[in-house]
Write a protein that holds these residues in place. Structure first.
Motif, mmCIF file in Angstrom:
data_model
loop_
_atom_site.group_PDB
_atom_site.id
_atom_site.type_symbol
_atom_site.label_atom_id
_atom_site.label_comp_id
_atom_site.label_asym_id
_atom_site.label_seq_id
_atom_site.Cartn_x
_atom_site.Cartn_y
_atom_site.Cartn_z
ATOM 1 N N LYS A 158 0.846 -1.187 0.000
ATOM 2 C CA LYS A 158 0.000 0.000 0.000
ATOM 3 C C LYS A 158 0.884 1.241 0.000
ATOM 4 C CE LYS A 158 -4.119 1.784 2.337
ATOM 5 N NZ LYS A 158 -5.051 1.306 1.310
ATOM 6 N N VAL A 159 0.456 2.256 -0.746
ATOM 7 C CA VAL A 159 1.169 3.529 -0.787
ATOM 8 C C VAL A 159 0.633 4.416 0.329
ATOM 9 C CG1 VAL A 159 1.682 5.585 -2.144
ATOM 10 C CG2 VAL A 159 1.600 3.346 -3.252
ATOM 11 N N ALA A 160 1.519 4.847 1.206
ATOM 12 C CA ALA A 160 1.131 5.751 2.287
ATOM 13 C C ALA A 160 0.962 7.156 1.729
ATOM 14 C CB ALA A 160 2.183 5.732 3.388
ATOM 15 N N ARG A 161 -0.213 7.731 1.920
ATOM 16 C CA ARG A 161 -0.510 9.066 1.391
ATOM 17 C C ARG A 161 -0.857 10.008 2.538
ATOM 18 N NH1 ARG A 161 -1.422 8.882 -4.131
ATOM 19 N NH2 ARG A 161 -1.678 6.794 -5.011
ATOM 20 N N SER A 162 -0.485 11.248 2.379
ATOM 21 C CA SER A 162 -0.818 12.277 3.359
ATOM 22 C C SER A 162 -0.987 13.597 2.615
ATOM 23 C CB SER A 162 0.291 12.386 4.417
ATOM 24 O OG SER A 162 -0.009 13.395 5.340
ATOM 25 N N TRP A 163 -2.198 14.162 2.719
ATOM 26 C CA TRP A 163 -2.527 15.409 2.027
ATOM 27 C C TRP A 163 -2.227 15.293 0.524
ATOM 28 C CZ3 TRP A 163 -5.403 18.779 4.562
ATOM 29 C CH2 TRP A 163 -5.343 18.787 5.969
ATOM 30 N N TYR A 164 -2.689 14.166 -0.061
ATOM 31 C CA TYR A 164 -2.596 13.925 -1.501
ATOM 32 C C TYR A 164 -1.160 13.855 -2.006
ATOM 33 C CZ TYR A 164 -7.494 15.212 -1.179
ATOM 34 O OH TYR A 164 -8.814 15.279 -0.816
ATOM 35 N N SER A 165 -0.244 13.508 -1.146
ATOM 36 C CA SER A 165 1.147 13.324 -1.574
ATOM 37 C C SER A 165 1.622 11.963 -1.084
ATOM 38 C CB SER A 165 2.045 14.426 -1.013
ATOM 39 O OG SER A 165 2.048 14.392 0.402
ATOM 40 N N ASN A 166 2.424 11.294 -1.912
ATOM 41 C CA ASN A 166 2.931 9.974 -1.552
ATOM 42 C C ASN A 166 4.037 10.081 -0.511
ATOM 43 O OD1 ASN A 166 1.183 8.981 -3.436
ATOM 44 N ND2 ASN A 166 2.735 8.745 -5.043
ATOM 45 N N ARG A 167 3.941 9.232 0.494
ATOM 46 C CA ARG A 167 4.941 9.216 1.552
ATOM 47 C C ARG A 167 5.749 7.919 1.547
ATOM 48 N NH1 ARG A 167 5.709 14.384 2.992
ATOM 49 N NH2 ARG A 167 3.730 15.419 3.499
ATOM 50 N N GLY A 168 5.620 7.106 0.515
ATOM 51 C CA GLY A 168 6.380 5.866 0.438
ATOM 52 C C GLY A 168 5.481 4.651 0.381
ATOM 53 N N LEU A 169 6.092 3.498 0.174
ATOM 54 C CA LEU A 169 5.384 2.236 0.010
ATOM 55 C C LEU A 169 5.577 1.374 1.252
ATOM 56 C CD1 LEU A 169 3.784 0.505 -2.103
ATOM 57 C CD2 LEU A 169 5.998 -0.518 -2.684
#
Length: 400
Positions: A166-177
């Motif tokens: 799963k791709v970690a997202r925060s405020w519509y930006s990718n934070r890593g896999l």
């Protein structure tokens, strides 16, 4: 007291307690105590059992609220036996205690007894005493049925594995896999056993994540094409947080199964299923979830046949995950002097003391054979065969 009145006690008693299973013989007796001569028209015993589901579901129709009733019934057991037959004339029983034995042959397949929020599977024995001009007297006894679920089958002994990411997202930006892979050595377990959980959590995000594992029971109730489900966590296991850019490995974390009811898989109106859910809580994102099916059985793992196949699959399972390795060469056996104490080896004493029984004499050909080889050390270990096969006995290679 006039005949026809005066029942002091009326009860049912089963020959043995505990649980029954399909195909067994259910024995019991009806206990009747009369305070005076008793006129009886008939005495019957009935065995009943089945599954029932029921719930109400509301919905809106325009401005009105409508409630729908969902009900389903499935019958598994229906037996009846007359202990005193109604012949049109009454039978007078003398005052005192009377016993009426009965027996029922249970059907070969029965569903396990169960009590849930929206349904149940129940079995009982009912006795009814019919008397003239008096309301019928009834007694009821509930008994438990356990459907055998044998986990010693190839399907339930097979390893279960899966992987998710799963791709970690925060405020519509990718934070890593964040990736997760998990495996267990078999699908079937019994209450009280420990599930060794093998998992690998790779956190390539910028925030720490928390892995955990739970055993979830799912009760599914069915009626008129609709379904109602209820989930409950019966066991849980929490791991250590995995920091950003780090990787964690579970090498058989123990998750014990509590005393829960077995899986119910062959009922048309309700099911009881289990699953092992390994999940990773990711801050700011929905959790990463991996689900592995489980079957909770009643017949435990056999110590020989089932265990050998389970141990073999467990060994290959460890090798696949790189958690074990076979030795390249077998180790040589220990030296004789390392096994036998120095004093015993030097003095020619046996490491195992002989029995001091006066009736046991060390005479005869068998004991003479023991005495001859008693103090001899084993032959020296050699990696080369001291007696190699001759050319005539050496196997020929097949070439084509």
């Amino acid at each position: 007291m006039r005949p026809g009145g005066g029942v002091r006690s009326f009860a049912l008693e089963l020959a043995r307690g505990g649980a029954y299973r399909g195909g067994e013989l259910l024995r019991g007796r009806v206990l009747l105590e009369a305070a005076a001569p008793l006129r009886v028209r008939a005495l019957e015993v009935a065995a009943r059992g089945g599954a029932t589901t029921h719930w109400l579901q509301g919905r809106s129709v325009g401005i009105n609220a409508v409630s729908s009733d969902f009900t389903a019934v499935e019958t598994y057991l229906r037996r009846r036996q007359l202990l005193l037959r109604d012949t049109g004339e009454t039978t007078t029983l003398p005052a005192g205690r009377h016993e009426f034995p009965f027996s029922f042959q249970l059907p070969p397949t029965l569903v396990t007894s169960f009590e849930g929020k929206h349904g149940s599977v129940r079995y009982c024995i009912k006795a009814t005493l019919h008397r003239p001009w008096v309301p019928a007297r009834r007694a009821r006894k509930v008994f438990t049925v356990i459907e055998p679920v044998d986990i010693n089958t190839p399907t339930l002994l097979a390893p279960q594995a899966g992987a998710r990411e799963k791709v970690a997202r925060s405020w519509y930006s990718n934070r890593g896999l964040v990736s997760l892979s998990a495996k267990i050595d078999r699908k079937g377990y019994t209450p009280g056993e420990v599930i060794p959980v093998y998992a690998e959590i790779d956190n390539s995000s910028t925030r720490p994540v928390l892995p955990r594992a739970v055993v979830v029971q799912t009760q599914t109730f069915m009626a008129r094409g609709a379904r109602k489900q209820k989930h409950a966590v019966v066991a849980s296991l929490s791991g250590e947080p995995v920091g950003p850019g780090r990787r964690a490995l579970w090498q058989g974390r123990a998750l014990r199964i509590p005393p829960v009811g077995p899986s119910i898989l062959h009922c048309r109106v309700l099911h009881v299923d289990y699953a092992l859910k390994v999940c990773v809580d990711i801050p700011g994102t929905s959790k990463l979830l991996l689900e592995l099916p489980l079957v909770i059985g009643t017949v435990p793992l056999h110590p020989f046949g089932g265990r050998s196949s389970s141990v073999g699959s467990h060994a290959s399972f460890l090798l696949d995950w790189g958690l074990g390795a076979m030795p390249e060469r077998p180790e040589a056996p220990p030296d004789y002097s390392e096994v036998v104490a120095g004093d015993a080896a030097a003095g020619g004493q046996s490491p195992v003391p002989l029995p001091q029984d006066a009736d046991l004499s060390l005479e005869g050909p068998f004991f003479a054979y023991i005495q001859e080889f008693r103090y001899r050390p084993p032959p020296l270990y050699s990696e080369e065969d001291p007696n190699p096969p001759s050319e005539a006995m050496r196997p020929r290679s097949m070439t084509c």
